[in-house]
Each structure stands twice: as structure tokens, then as C-alpha cells.
Design an enzyme around this catalytic site. Structure first.
Site, PDB file in Angstrom:
ATOM      1  N   LYS A  52       0.801  -1.115   0.148  1.00  0.00           N
ATOM      2  CA  LYS A  52       0.077  -0.086   0.176  1.00  0.00           C
ATOM      3  C   LYS A  52       0.924   1.267  -0.095  1.00  0.00           C
ATOM      4  O   LYS A  52       0.334   2.207  -0.667  1.00  0.00           O
ATOM      5  CB  LYS A  52      -0.926   0.094   1.356  1.00  0.00           C
ATOM      6  CG  LYS A  52      -2.064  -1.011   1.258  1.00  0.00           C
ATOM      7  CD  LYS A  52      -2.735  -1.240   2.343  1.00  0.00           C
ATOM      8  CE  LYS A  52      -3.734  -2.412   2.235  1.00  0.00           C
ATOM      9  NZ  LYS A  52      -4.697  -2.661   3.538  1.00  0.00           N
ATOM     10  N   GLN A  96      -4.778  -1.376   9.593  1.00  0.00           N
ATOM     11  CA  GLN A  96      -4.642  -2.682   9.200  1.00  0.00           C
ATOM     12  C   GLN A  96      -5.200  -3.680   9.984  1.00  0.00           C
ATOM     13  O   GLN A  96      -4.975  -3.855  10.812  1.00  0.00           O
ATOM     14  CB  GLN A  96      -3.263  -2.942   8.571  1.00  0.00           C
ATOM     15  CG  GLN A  96      -2.961  -4.189   7.892  1.00  0.00           C
ATOM     16  CD  GLN A  96      -3.433  -4.432   6.605  1.00  0.00           C
ATOM     17  OE1 GLN A  96      -3.438  -3.410   6.011  1.00  0.00           O
ATOM     18  NE2 GLN A  96      -4.098  -5.350   6.157  1.00  0.00           N
ATOM     19  N   ASP A 119     -11.170   2.983   3.938  1.00  0.00           N
ATOM     20  CA  ASP A 119     -11.748   1.508   3.889  1.00  0.00           C
ATOM     21  C   ASP A 119     -13.118   1.477   3.753  1.00  0.00           C
ATOM     22  O   ASP A 119     -13.700   0.376   3.295  1.00  0.00           O
ATOM     23  CB  ASP A 119     -11.301   0.760   5.073  1.00  0.00           C
ATOM     24  CG  ASP A 119     -10.052   0.045   4.949  1.00  0.00           C
ATOM     25  OD1 ASP A 119      -9.717  -0.379   3.744  1.00  0.00           O
ATOM     26  OD2 ASP A 119      -9.215  -0.442   5.791  1.00  0.00           O
TER      27      ASP A 119
END
Ligand code: NAD
Length: 280
Positions: A52, A96, A119
Site C-alpha cells: 500500500k 490494517q 476503507d
């Protein structure tokens, strides 16, 4: 059969995003920033975060990774998120997953400001997506949706079968396809006769986590099949779809790897830029 090349579509999307970052920089004199919080030392999480970070740098985003040991207190993480929520140089925040057991995942997700929730997991974004309002959209289903659109721009009236009802994949995928006027059936582990359901689908999205669950004789001729699964087996990484069999029947199919995976990261970058635009 069309092999849906997720790597290529993702590379094209990243090129577009690169240009957009330059335009935003010229307009606002600052660039979108993504901050990732990584807790613990689980190898897959570390790999994902590195990927990422690399992708964010490549399109010209500011990127930062904040690392904590697995014993970190929940309070410390929540305080950091609160600080990042207020920091105008941070456009998007991602924690995460998975988290260590002593940290409440839902509490962490809800502590992220919805406008910085890259997200799309915050209940406000989940609610807005299902109500048809503007929202952050979870990266993997957004990637699947963009891949489907490369094959069939007009999805209205198509019958879509989603396999799996997770908050991460199946449920947001359902909302995205409903928004496109598909008739959507959501199937899951308690569904009776999954094969019969799949055979009705013009579009199949498999997000289950069972290697090669979806067989060739489950697929209607000329269906579009999107394989979200990433399963480690003795023969390497395989999807939820039996690729060889399904490729003989489907109109289009994503490979694993090289299908949905690359799109997930490209969509994270897209979401970061969208968050920046919302704040500026
Ligand atoms: P999950 O475990 O949260 O959900 C799995 C879903 O599958 C559940 O809703 C369950 O009801 C359903 N299911 C289980 N067994 C079933 C069966 N026999 N028949 C029908 N449905 C069944 O999983 P998830 O987080 O949604 O991930 C699914 C897969 O996608 C995993 O392989 C994961 O690694 C992969 N994944 C890939 C990406 C990517 O970027 N490509 C991103 C996230 C997840």
C-alpha cells in the site's frame, strides 16, 4: 473468454490517479496523504502495508505508516486516531486488520472520522452506501465493480449472484450492484443449493475463502465471473473459482492472482484522493 486483466486495469487507474494528484497539488498547493496504522508483526499484514505504501508513493500521495507492537494498549491507538482525525495533512486513515484480540475492532473503526475512512468500514459510510448517498466504498468490492464495468457498462436488469456475505466483500458488493439496478441474490454458508443459485447469474462474485468452490457446471453460459478469493494451497495461491472449468463457460473471468487483488490497492489510492476532495 475474456481474461479480465486486473493488473492492467489497476495500472491504468493508477495513471489517472497520478494525474489527478498533480492537478490537486496545483490547485490546493498540497497533496493527499494516507496514514496506515500497523499493529503487531503478522507477516501478511506487513506485506499488505508495504504494498500500500509503495503504491501510494508511486502515484505521488504522501504516505505514512505508524507501527505499534502487538501489546499496544487500545487507548494509545484510539488517541493516535483522534490526533490524525484533526491533522489536516492526513486525508485518509487505514488501520490494517486483523487486530490483536485485546483491541476492539469496531471501536477502532468507529473512531476514524467518516470523511477520512478510506476503507469504507465506518457505520456512517456503510449506512450511506446502502441508502444510496455519497460514501467511502470498501476497496475490494469497488475494484470488483470497476472490473465488471470494463466488460459490461450497462448492468441494469442483470441478475447478480454474490457468494459470501461479509462486511468486507459480499454486503458492500451487493449495495454497489443494486445501485446499478441489478437483481441481486446474496448467498452464504447456509444457502441451500448454491449451484442452482449460481446458474441463474449473469454476474457471479465469489468472496468465500474456499479453494475452487465454484465449478464450471455452476455457471450460466456467458456469465461474468469475479473471483475475490485468495487461498493458499499446496499448488500455490488459488481463487474461489475453478479457473480452467469456468473459463470454458464464462464470457469473462478474473484470474487469481492478477485479477481483483491489484484493484484493491488501486481503489485504496482512489479513496484517499476522494477523501482529500471531501476535506478541501
Ligand atoms: P469471510 O470469511 O469474512 O466471509 C466468507 C463468506 O463466505 C461468509 O459470508 C460465509 O457465509 C460464506 N461462505 C462460507 N462457506 C460457504 C459455502 N460453502 N458456500 C457459500 N458461502 C460460504 O471472508 P472475506 O473476508 O469476505 O474474504 C473472502 C475471500 O476473499 C478470502 O479468500 C479472502 O482472502 C479474499 N479476499 C481477497 C481480497 C482481494 O483483494 N482480492 C480482499 C479481501 C478478501
Amino acid at each position: 473468454m475474456i481474461l479480465i486483466d486486473g493488473k492492467k486495469v489497476a495500472a491504468e487507474l493508477r495513471e489517472e490517479l497520478k494525474k489527478e494528484v498533480l492537478n490537486l497539488k496545483a490547485k490546493h498547493n498540497k497533496i493527499p496523504g494516507l496514514t496506515v496504522i500497523l499493529i503487531g508483526d503478522m507477516a501478511p499484514s506487513q506485506i499488505y502495508v508495504r504494498m500500500k505504501e509503495k503504491a501510494a508513493n508511486e502515484v505521488g500521495l504522501k504516505s505514512e505508516v505508524i507501527k505499534y507492537p502487538s501489546e499496544v494498549e487500545e487507548k494509545t491507538v484510539l488517541e493516535k486516531i483522534n490526533e490524525l482525525n484533526k491533522d489536516s495533512s492526513v486525508s485518509g486513515i487505514l488501520v490494517q486488520l486483523p487486530l490483536p484480540e485485546h483491541i476492539n475492532k469496531q471501536k477502532v473503526i468507529e473512531s476514524i472520522a467518516p470523511k477520512k475512512d478510506v476503507d469504507g468500514f465506518h457505520p456512517m459510510n456503510v449506512g450511506n452506501l446502502s441508502s444510496g448517498y455519497d460514501s467511502s466504498i470498501p476497496c475490494t468490492p469497488l475494484g470488483c465493480y470497476l472490473l465488471i464495468k470494463t466488460i459490461e457498462p450497462n448492468l441494469s436488469g442483470k441478475k447478480a449472484i454474490i457468494i459470501g456475505r461479509s462486511n468486507l466483500n459480499g454486503k458492500p458488493m451487493t449495495q454497489l450492484l443494486l445501485r446499478e439496478n441489478c437483481t441481486v441474490t446474496v448467498t452464504h454458508s447456509k444457502t441451500k443449493d448454491l449451484k442452482a443459485e449460481c446458474l441463474k447469474g449473469d454476474i457471479i462474485v465469489a468472496a468465500v475463502g474456499i479453494p475452487q468452490l465454484v465449478r464450471g457446471d455452476w455457471i450460466k453460459k456467458d456469465a461474468i465471473v469475479i473471483d475475490v478469493g485468495i487461498n493458499k494451497t499446496d499448488k500455490g495461491i488459488v481463487g474461489d473459482v475453478a479457473f480452467e472449468e469456468v473459463s470454458k463457460v464464462a464470457k469473462a473471468l478474473t484470474p487469481v492472482p492478477g485479477g481483483v487483488g491489484p484493484m484493491t490497492i488501486a481503489c485504496l489510492l482512489k479513496n484517499t484522493i476522494e477523501c482529500f476532495k471531501k476535506s478541501n
